[in-house]
Each structure stands twice: as structure tokens, then as C-alpha cells.
Design a protein around this motif. Structure first.
Motif, PDB file in Angstrom:
ATOM      1  N   UNK A  13       0.846  -1.202   0.000  1.00  0.00           N
ATOM      2  CA  UNK A  13       0.000   0.000   0.000  1.00  0.00           C
ATOM      3  C   UNK A  13       0.880   1.251   0.000  1.00  0.00           C
ATOM      4  N   UNK A  14       0.559   2.193  -0.851  1.00  0.00           N
ATOM      5  CA  UNK A  14       1.410   3.371  -0.955  1.00  0.00           C
ATOM      6  C   UNK A  14       0.628   4.556  -1.512  1.00  0.00           C
ATOM      7  N   UNK A  15       1.212   5.715  -1.358  1.00  0.00           N
ATOM      8  CA  UNK A  15       0.705   6.936  -1.978  1.00  0.00           C
ATOM      9  C   UNK A  15       1.835   7.517  -2.802  1.00  0.00           C
ATOM     10  N   UNK A  16       1.555   7.790  -4.061  1.00  0.00           N
ATOM     11  CA  UNK A  16       2.592   8.233  -5.002  1.00  0.00           C
ATOM     12  C   UNK A  16       2.208   9.576  -5.596  1.00  0.00           C
ATOM     13  N   UNK A  17       3.090  10.549  -5.484  1.00  0.00           N
ATOM     14  CA  UNK A  17       2.861  11.883  -6.046  1.00  0.00           C
ATOM     15  C   UNK A  17       3.933  12.193  -7.077  1.00  0.00           C
ATOM     16  N   UNK A  18       3.512  12.565  -8.286  1.00  0.00           N
ATOM     17  CA  UNK A  18       4.446  12.903  -9.358  1.00  0.00           C
ATOM     18  C   UNK A  18       4.220  14.356  -9.748  1.00  0.00           C
ATOM     19  N   UNK A  19       5.204  15.192  -9.473  1.00  0.00           N
ATOM     20  CA  UNK A  19       5.118  16.622  -9.784  1.00  0.00           C
ATOM     21  C   UNK A  19       5.826  16.868 -11.113  1.00  0.00           C
ATOM     22  N   UNK A  20       5.039  17.106 -12.182  1.00  0.00           N
ATOM     23  CA  UNK A  20       5.660  17.310 -13.490  1.00  0.00           C
ATOM     24  C   UNK A  20       6.371  18.656 -13.537  1.00  0.00           C
ATOM     25  N   UNK A  21       7.194  18.844 -14.539  1.00  0.00           N
ATOM     26  CA  UNK A  21       8.067  20.013 -14.570  1.00  0.00           C
ATOM     27  C   UNK A  21       7.331  21.328 -14.777  1.00  0.00           C
ATOM     28  N   UNK A  22       6.263  21.321 -15.569  1.00  0.00           N
ATOM     29  CA  UNK A  22       5.500  22.553 -15.778  1.00  0.00           C
ATOM     30  C   UNK A  22       4.933  23.045 -14.450  1.00  0.00           C
ATOM     31  N   UNK A  23       4.352  22.119 -13.677  1.00  0.00           N
ATOM     32  CA  UNK A  23       3.804  22.485 -12.370  1.00  0.00           C
ATOM     33  C   UNK A  23       4.919  22.845 -11.405  1.00  0.00           C
ATOM     34  N   UNK A  24       6.027  22.111 -11.480  1.00  0.00           N
ATOM     35  CA  UNK A  24       7.165  22.386 -10.601  1.00  0.00           C
ATOM     36  C   UNK A  24       7.679  23.810 -10.820  1.00  0.00           C
ATOM     37  N   UNK A  25       7.868  24.192 -12.094  1.00  0.00           N
ATOM     38  CA  UNK A  25       8.366  25.535 -12.389  1.00  0.00           C
ATOM     39  C   UNK A  25       7.406  26.611 -11.912  1.00  0.00           C
ATOM     40  N   UNK A  26       6.122  26.345 -12.010  1.00  0.00           N
ATOM     41  CA  UNK A  26       5.112  27.291 -11.533  1.00  0.00           C
ATOM     42  C   UNK A  26       5.196  27.457 -10.020  1.00  0.00           C
TER      43      UNK A  26
END
Length: 292
Positions: free
Chosen positions: A141-154
Motif C-alpha cells: 500500500x502506498x501513496x505516489x505523487x508525481x510533480x511534473x516540470x511545468x507544475x514544478x516551475x510554476x
């Protein structure tokens, strides 16, 4: 440009280098133990115990230093199950997303996980992670968050890297708690910031998970953190694959000189505006590539 000097003991200097191992290691200056270049800071540790932080991000790195070392938990705590752990990958890579995972491990899964040789993903071969990653994700069981670069730069325009990581770790635990019903008494964060600073970055969050245990090098000590590290790395690799396929372009990992050359080649093919979607633009590589 900010400059800070901090006196640290040998153990703290060693732990700091462990945290910087994904950054660019420079030629060691005279009387120094090491020098690393991050995206916005040069960190030099001297044999005298003085550590110098120079650059726009110097104040953030000073703030992210763990507080004075607390007593080490008994070995039995590391073998306490069920337990949760969280870790992140991608923060030292110019290309690709930032990925954070929180994982939940029960006692009955321990033997199976150890038989797979689960350990810190940085110590595991990417080919092996690809081989077992999906299986571990399916069973743990896990929770996975992926922050893409467009959102990261914002987000990075108003939040430093430590703040971003703090919010992602907290959100991963929030999601995991909703998934499994109740978090166990032992929830470990692979420490990247002092505990009080971590919670200060979360002061405006709607939900904050408290009573976390912060420990450096936790990915080598707690099976749950090792699982989180592996799952995060597996997700990062899949995202990296998709990015390369989309652009039909071979992106290097890390933030070394080969990245500077790739930036120039990518911009020639797709234009500099497209970098916003696949790179962390505040890294020094952007300026070194001389395309902005």
C-alpha cells in the motif's frame, strides 16, 4: 548572492555529503574535504569543520540542515511493524519530475521484501528496479505523487525546493492515511530538513500529519522507507521513459555537463519554450547552456 558559514562536526559533514550525492561534485579546493554544486548553491566543507554555503539558495540549504542529532532509536524500532516511510527522487535531476512516495509495510511482508533485496533505490540498479517495481507497487500500500516540470516551475516561483518537498511528503502521508484507514505509530521521513522547519513549511496546509519520525539515511535503515524509495524511483523511470518517447530525444539524468549539451540540442529541435515542460529551469544548467 548569499554566503553563510556553519561549524559542523565530522558526523554532520558526512551526513551532509550523503544528502548531496546526487549533485555535481567539484574539484576539492585546498584544505577542503569536498565541494558540491547544487542548482543554486555551492557548498564547501573544510577540514577545520567550517562549511560554506554560497549562492542564491544558500539560505534555504542552511534552513534545511537537520537540527542537532537526537539520540539514535533502538534497533528494535527499526524492526517495528507495521510501519510507514516516505522518500523522494528526481530533485537532483534537471530533466524529469519530482516523485514522492509514502509506503506502508506490514510484518507479514517483511520476509518477502527482504528476499527481493529491497534497499535504498540509489543503491539498486535501475534495471532491477524496473524488474520488480510493478510487483512491489501491487503488493505494498502506498501513496505516489508525481510533480511534473511545468507544475514544478510554476510552484518554484514562490516556494523553494525544501518547501516543495515538505508539502509533497505531507500530502503523500495524508493520502496514505485515507487509503489504509489509520497510520501506524511509526511513520518515518528520510530527513531532508529540520523537523521544526518541516512543520513551519506546512503551517498553511489544511491537513498536516504529525508525530513523524525524522532520520537521515533512513532509506538504509527502515524497510518502509526503502520501499518508498524504490516505488518513487520506478515511477520516475517510467515518467522519464514516456518523456523520451514523446520527444524522441535521449535525456541524460542528473545535472552534469552532459545535461548542458542536451539542453542546447533540445532547444534547437523544439525551442526554448518547451523546456518549461520537461526541465527544472532554476537549475544552473539553464544559464550555462546560454539559451535563455
Amino acid at each position: 548572492m548569499s554566503t553563510y558559514t556553519k561549524t559542523m562536526n565530522p558526523a554532520q559533514i558526512e551526513e551532509l555529503e550523503h544528502r548531496l550525492k546526487d549533485c555535481t561534485k567539484r574539484k576539492t579546493p585546498p584544505y577542503a574535504l569536498y565541494q558540491y554544486k547544487t542548482s543554486d548553491c555551492v557548498i564547501t566543507a573544510y577540514a577545520s569543520g567550517k562549511v560554506v554555503f554560497q549562492g542564491e539558495g544558500a539560505d534555504f540549504y542552511i534552513d534545511s540542515l537537520p537540527s542537532e542529532k537526537k539520540s539514535t532509536p533502538a534497533a528494535s524500532i527499526k524492526e517495528q511493524f507495521p510501519q510507514c516511510g516516505s522518500d523522494e527522487v528526481g530533485t537532483g535531476d534537471y530533466f524529469g519530475p519530482v516523485v514522492v512516495c509514502a509506503a506502508y509495510v506490514k510484518q507479514e511482508q517483511v520476509s518477502w521484501l527482504k528476499s527481493l533485496g529491497i534497499q535504498d533505490s540509489k543503491a539498486m540498479d535501475d534495471a532491477y528496479i524496473r524488474k520488480i517495481g510493478n510487483q512491489v507497487m501491487s503488493e505494498i500500500p502506498h501513496s505516489l505523487l508525481i510533480l511534473n516540470n511545468a507544475k514544478y516551475n510554476q510552484i518554484h516561483s514562490s516556494h523553494n525546493m525544501v518547501a516543495i518537498k515538505s508539502k509533497l511528503h505531507n500530502q503523500a502521508y495524508v493520502h496514505l492515511q485515507k487509503k489504509i484507514g489509520m497510520l501506524p505509530s511509526l511513520c518515518v521521513v528520510d530527513q531532508f530538513v529540520a523537523e521544526n522547519s518541516y512543520y513551519r513549511y506546512l503551517k498553511n496546509e489544511k491537513e498536516v500529519i504529525k508525530n513523524l519520525h525524522f532520520e537521515t539515511k533512513a532509506e538504509n535503515k527502515y524497510l518502509s522507507v526503502a520501499c518508498a524509495s524504490l516505488i518513487a524511483r520506478y515511477a520516475f523511470l517510467l515518467s522519464f521513459d514516456a518523456m523520451q518517447q514523446r520527444y524522441n530525444f535521449s535525456f541524460p539524468k542528473g545535472a552534469g555537463k552532459n545535461v548542458d549539451i542536451s539542453i542546447q540540442n533540445f532547444v534547437e529541435k523544439y525551442g526554448k519554450e518547451e523546456l518549461y515542460n520537461i526541465a527544472k529551469l532554476h537549475f544552473a544548467n539553464t544559464n550555462k547552456a546560454k539559451i535563455m
